[in-house]
Structure formats: structure tokens, C-alpha cells
Design an enzyme around this catalytic site. Structure first.
Site, PDB file in Angstrom:
ATOM      1  CG  ASP A  49      -3.282   7.604  -2.377  1.00  0.00           C
ATOM      2  OD1 ASP A  49      -2.894   7.972  -1.255  1.00  0.00           O
ATOM      3  OD2 ASP A  49      -3.271   6.418  -2.765  1.00  0.00           O
ATOM      4  CG  ASN A  60      -3.430  11.495   2.021  1.00  0.00           C
ATOM      5  OD1 ASN A  60      -2.825  10.594   1.435  1.00  0.00           O
ATOM      6  ND2 ASN A  60      -3.195  11.761   3.292  1.00  0.00           N
ATOM      7  CE  LYS A  61      -6.017   5.383   3.647  1.00  0.00           C
ATOM      8  NZ  LYS A  61      -6.832   4.516   2.742  1.00  0.00           N
ATOM      9  NE  ARG A 112      -0.624   1.713   3.582  1.00  0.00           N
ATOM     10  CZ  ARG A 112       0.455   2.479   3.726  1.00  0.00           C
ATOM     11  NH1 ARG A 112       1.658   1.969   3.978  1.00  0.00           N
ATOM     12  NH2 ARG A 112       0.356   3.798   3.609  1.00  0.00           N
ATOM     13  N   GLY A 113       0.198   2.415  -0.115  1.00  0.00           N
ATOM     14  CA  GLY A 113       0.935   3.671  -0.249  1.00  0.00           C
ATOM     15  C   GLY A 113       1.123   3.915  -1.748  1.00  0.00           C
ATOM     16  CB  ALA A 114       0.116   6.728  -3.928  1.00  0.00           C
ATOM     17  CD  GLN A 151      -4.220   2.605   6.262  1.00  0.00           C
ATOM     18  OE1 GLN A 151      -4.956   2.980   7.172  1.00  0.00           O
ATOM     19  NE2 GLN A 151      -4.679   2.333   5.060  1.00  0.00           N
ATOM     20  NE  ARG A 178      -6.111   0.670  -2.491  1.00  0.00           N
ATOM     21  CZ  ARG A 178      -5.654   1.257  -1.383  1.00  0.00           C
ATOM     22  NH1 ARG A 178      -4.368   1.185  -1.075  1.00  0.00           N
ATOM     23  NH2 ARG A 178      -6.489   1.911  -0.596  1.00  0.00           N
TER      24      ARG A 178
HETATM   25  O1  MRU Z   1      -4.905   3.032   1.539  1.00  0.00           O
HETATM   26  P1  MRU Z   1      -3.433   3.316   1.648  1.00  0.00           P
HETATM   27  O2  MRU Z   1      -2.823   2.825   2.910  1.00  0.00           O
HETATM   28  O3  MRU Z   1      -2.693   2.859   0.409  1.00  0.00           O
HETATM   29  O4  MRU Z   1      -3.343   4.896   1.665  1.00  0.00           O
HETATM   30  C1  MRU Z   1      -2.089   5.527   1.681  1.00  0.00           C
HETATM   31  C2  MRU Z   1      -2.174   6.993   1.851  1.00  0.00           C
HETATM   32  O5  MRU Z   1      -3.241   7.545   1.956  1.00  0.00           O
HETATM   33  C3  MRU Z   1      -0.896   7.776   1.826  1.00  0.00           C
HETATM   34  O6  MRU Z   1      -1.062   8.952   2.536  1.00  0.00           O
HETATM   35  C4  MRU Z   1      -0.568   8.089   0.366  1.00  0.00           C
HETATM   36  O7  MRU Z   1      -0.425   6.934  -0.411  1.00  0.00           O
HETATM   37  C5  MRU Z   1       0.536   9.001   0.104  1.00  0.00           C
HETATM   38  S1  MRU Z   1       2.067   8.820   0.908  1.00  0.00           S
HETATM   39  C6  MRU Z   1       3.032   7.732   0.271  1.00  0.00           C
END
Ligand code: MRU
Length: 338
Positions: A223, A233-234, A48-50, A182, A86
């Protein structure tokens, strides 16, 4: 050939990912043998993480391509399925598109380039953004944006790490980040490992800390950034931005240029992933599963939200810090529009 990062490795011809759903209690590496397997670990948020999603996706496609030598049509079919794993993280689409538009002989090298570029961009953005952090700051962060979300030092958490390494005595407040935690499971753990002073809070506790003067800055990742500076973002990031606005606390976004979407004019164009209801009715993880809410209660579970540029003090993209005024002047459209 060897690649090594916090949550992804390539060694002895094998692609491995760290199962982030088991962290922080268990560190288990999963061998990824084909793109279908990568799609399923991305959807389960084991990867995970963009930025990490983008890098992991292209390495798995390129590894499979080199080993299986599929027809062009089969390769493009797998790439299309990967691209849809995703919907919000544009790094995934940007990285896969780069792989499908290069020549067939350059597929493996392009995947490697994407890995190394992410490491380099993390260095650039985290150093640049660290200049916004002052000695003595209390810094709020949301979700996980560190070495587990990228193949480098991270985005927002990378900036926090750089500030700490520069000798700034900071204290980090970590939103637990419901529903998938997270912040609690990953960010607090990364900070603990780096020895950076921090306090874990539930998402609804940020306001009281701000009213007490404990938070001087907020730093988040993203993201997807639209050309007008709105960003996704999240889920919960928008609430943090609104709270910061009320308390006059600077709110910064840290991102690589691979997260800019040249096709999104504003945040309204960003597709938002909706996830399963059980994630909100309870929790599931390596610790087991608890469903505390009734099955009969309908649930709303967007994985991301959009924060308008009006609430942003600045966005650091690679090695440049753009103020809200600069963002509103249309600089991203000028730089990134294709
Ligand atoms: O659902 P996730 O855990 O993939 O979400 C991740 C985030 O929201 C991060 O803030 C985002 O990817 C940017 S930071 C690398």
C-alpha cells in the site's frame, strides 16, 4: 465510453463497483452517484486494494465533476475528503493529487489515463515479477492483490497468474488474512476461477509449511513504499517476511510506481490505519456476524504493518526488479524524490 475491469465498470454514463464484502458468495454491483458514496464504500472495504482505491476515487470525482459542474472550491473540498478516505494506501493520495493539479478541462481525461495506466502497469509488473517464479514452486501470498485490487491483472497475484500462464506448475498457498479475510474470500476465489492449484491456510500455518519445504517463494503487494525500500502492506505481511528470513525463502514485493511515496524517507513515516475493535473480536460478512470475544477485552487492530527492506529479497516496480542491495543503495530516492 466504457471501462471494464474485475471490480469496477463505467458504462452508459454510470460508475459501478463490485461489492467485495459480499464476495465470493454474491456478486452485486453498486451504482456510485457521488464522491460521498465512494468514500463510504472505500471505508467499508467494498472497494479495496491500493491501486483500485486510487482509480475508483478519481473516476468518482471526475464523473461528479463532469455531471455537476461544481465550483473549483467545491471540487477541491470533495477531493480533500476523498484523499482522507483511507490513510495508508498512497495510490489514493497520488491519484487524487494528479486530478487536482491538472487543468479543469483535463479532469475526465486524467481519470481515464489513471485507469488505463493501472492496467498497463499491472501487465508490466506481473510479467517482470513472474521471472522470479520457477517451475514447481510453492508460492505463499498474503491478502488480495489480483484483479479485484487493481483494474488490471493485479500485482503479486498478477505475477502468479503470469507464471501459471507461462506453463510453470506452481502451487499457491493462500493466507486467509485475518481479520477481514481478503485471502480466504477473494484470493482463493480468484485462483479457483483461474484454475490455479492452491491451498487456503490460516495465517498461523505458514510456518509449518515452510518448515516442511512446501514454500519456495513469497509474493505480496503493498500500500506504500518508502524511499529506503521499507513498505507497508496488509497486517501479517511482516510476520510472513520474518518467517521467510528464518527459512531462507525469497520474499518479493510487486507494485506499481503509483505506490511509491516520495515524501516517506523510511517505513516509520508511513501512517497506519487502525480499524474497529469488532473486526478482531469476531467476524462480520455476508454470512452474518459472530462476536466470539468478550466486549470487555481491549483490541489492537492495525490494518497494515511495515516490513523493513532488510527482509525483502526484491521489489518489482513496474517493469524493473530492484534487489535488496540496489534498494539499499538509495535507488528509489534517486528515482522518485521530488
Ligand atoms: O485493506 P485492503 O484489503 O485494501 O488491503 C489491501 C492490501 O493490503 C494489498 O496487499 C495492497 O493493496 C496491495 S496489492 C494491490
Amino acid at each position: 465510453m466504457m471501462l471494464s475491469s474485475r471490480a469496477l465498470r463505467y458504462e452508459a454514463g454510470q460508475l459501478l463497483i463490485l461489492d467485495q464484502q459480499l464476495l465470493p458468495h454474491e456478486q452485486m454491483w453498486i451504482l456510485i452517484e457521488n464522491p460521498e458514496q465512494m468514500i463510504s464504500v472505500i471505508q467499508a472495504l467494498k472497494v479495496r486494494g491500493a491501486p483500485l482505491i486510487g482509480v475508483a476515487a478519481v473516476l468518482s470525482l471526475a464523473d461528479w465533476y463532469v455531471k455537476q459542474k461544481p465550483s473549483r472550491a467545491d471540487f477541491l473540498k470533495k477531493a480533500e475528503a476523498m484523499r482522507a478516505a483511507r490513510p495508508t494506501a498512497i495510490n489514493l493520495m497520488n491519484a487524487v493529487d494528479r486530478l487536482t493539479s491538472c487543468s479543469e478541462s483535463a479532469i475526465w481525461q486524467t481519470a481515464l489515463d489513471i485507469f488505463y495506466e493501472d492496467v498497463e502497469l499491472c501487465e508490466q509488473m506481473s510479467l517482470c515479477a513472474s521471472e522470479h517464479i520457477a517451475d514447481g514452486d510453492g508460492v505463499l501470498t498474503h491478502c488480495n492483490t489480483g484483479g479485484l485490487a487493481t483494474v488490471g491483472v493485479g500485482t503479486a497475484l498478477g505475477a502468479i497468474q503470469k507464471a501459471w500462464q507461462q506453463g510453470k506448475k506452481i502451487h499457491v498457498y493462500v493466507d486467509e488474512t485475518r481479520p477481514l479475510l481478503q485471502g480466504a474470500r477473494l484470493t482463493a476465489w480468484e485462483l479457483e476461477q483461474m484454475g490455479i492449484p492452491h491451498t487456503l491456510i490460516c495465517d498461523n500455518m505458514a510456518g509449518v509449511l515452510m518448515s516442511q519445504g512446501k514454500i519456495q517463494k513469497a509474493f505480496v503487494g503493498t500500500d506504500r513504499i518508502a524511499l529506503n525500500g521499507d513498505f507497508a502492506n496488509k497486517v501479517g505481511t511482516y510476520s510472513v517476511a520474518v518467517l521467510c528470513h528464518y527459512h531462507k525463502i525469497p520474499f518479493y514485493v510487486v507494485s506499481p510506481s503509483t505506490t511509491v511515496d516520495a515524501h516517506c524517507a523510511t517505513g516509520q513515516d508511513i501512517p497506519i490505519e487502525e480499524r474497529k475493535d469488532f473486526e478482531v473480536r469476531g467476524v462480520e460478512g455476508s454470512f452474518g456476524s459472530v462476536q466470539w470475544a468478550s466486549q470487555g477485552s481491549p483490541v489492537f487492530n492495525p490494518a497494515f504493518d511495515v516490513t523493513p527492506v532488510d527482509l525483502v529479497s526484491g521489489i518489482v516496480i513496474d517493469n524493473i526488479s530492484y534487489s535488496q542491495t540496489t534498494l539499499k543503495s538509495g535507488i528509489l530516492k534517486e528515482k522518485f524524490k521530488r
